[in-house]
Design a protein around this motif. Sequence first.
Motif, short mmCIF file in Angstrom:
data_model
loop_
_atom_site.label_atom_id
_atom_site.label_comp_id
_atom_site.label_asym_id
_atom_site.label_seq_id
_atom_site.Cartn_x
_atom_site.Cartn_y
_atom_site.Cartn_z
N PHE A 220 0.82 -1.22 0.00
CA PHE A 220 0.00 0.00 0.00
C PHE A 220 0.86 1.26 0.00
O PHE A 220 0.46 2.28 -0.58
CB PHE A 220 -0.97 -0.03 1.18
N LYS A 221 2.02 1.22 0.63
CA LYS A 221 2.93 2.38 0.56
C LYS A 221 3.45 2.54 -0.87
O LYS A 221 3.54 3.66 -1.38
CB LYS A 221 4.09 2.20 1.54
N ASP A 222 3.76 1.45 -1.53
CA ASP A 222 4.21 1.51 -2.93
C ASP A 222 3.12 2.11 -3.81
O ASP A 222 3.40 2.86 -4.75
CB ASP A 222 4.55 0.10 -3.46
N ALA A 223 1.87 1.75 -3.51
CA ALA A 223 0.75 2.27 -4.30
C ALA A 223 0.66 3.79 -4.18
O ALA A 223 0.41 4.49 -5.18
CB ALA A 223 -0.56 1.62 -3.85
N ILE A 224 0.88 4.31 -2.99
CA ILE A 224 0.88 5.78 -2.81
C ILE A 224 1.99 6.40 -3.64
O ILE A 224 1.79 7.39 -4.34
CB ILE A 224 1.02 6.14 -1.31
#
Length: 228
Positions: A220-224
């Motif tokens: 989810f951090k990568d998605a941001i």
Amino acid sequence: MWKGYLVKLSESIFYDEIVSCKACPRLVKYRESVPEIKEALDGYWKKPVPGFGNSKSKIMIVGLAPSAQGGNRTGRVFTGDKSGDFLFEALYKAGYSNKPTSIHRKDGLQVNKAYITAVVKCAPPENKPTAEEAKNCSERFLKKEIQYIKPKVIVVLGSFAYKWTLKVLNSLGEKVKDAKKFSHGCKVKTDSITIICSYHPSPQNTFTKKLTMEMLVQIFKDAIDEAI
Ligand code: SF4
């Protein structure tokens, strides 16, 4: 009417159309006949489960389908089962929401950094929709959700979500630049979207540590980062 209920409706796009759908006879029969083994705050939902979150976000999260005693009970996607418990904790830890739990539709949860939905909106027997049901539902609703949200990033939870999200994007004319076999963490680019793959947060993956909390939070951090 309870004020918070109106707030929740505003967070589910195509709400009326989705919750009234009866296009898949097998799933309509199953969702409505699920035995009630736990009493929900306001009874069992037993209808299609719309998406939830911020439809203005540039990040979508796509799962498989609601579970019989999860979304089909609570009426909120990924809510009421172990998969959802794991998912919402990860979203909170990655900075997507205001609380780490999703209990019921009126619990005040706000997911601000993503819109969460599923390929199939009705609970299927044994969590296994048929190909016809997946096609029927994804063309009817997931396609519209993607067209409406216009995401920059789609996080797919599991190979089923990956396969059907790719099909929908293909039908929308999004050309896949570098198709890959599903694997945790793999990224696939289309003309305007990055798909990020993650193992599904099901107990069979999380109990065995195939998917850890740290792994899902990182997705989810990568998605941001991809959405900026
Ligand atoms: S799975 Fe989708 S298309 Fe089928 S009945 Fe449910 S909402 Fe309608």
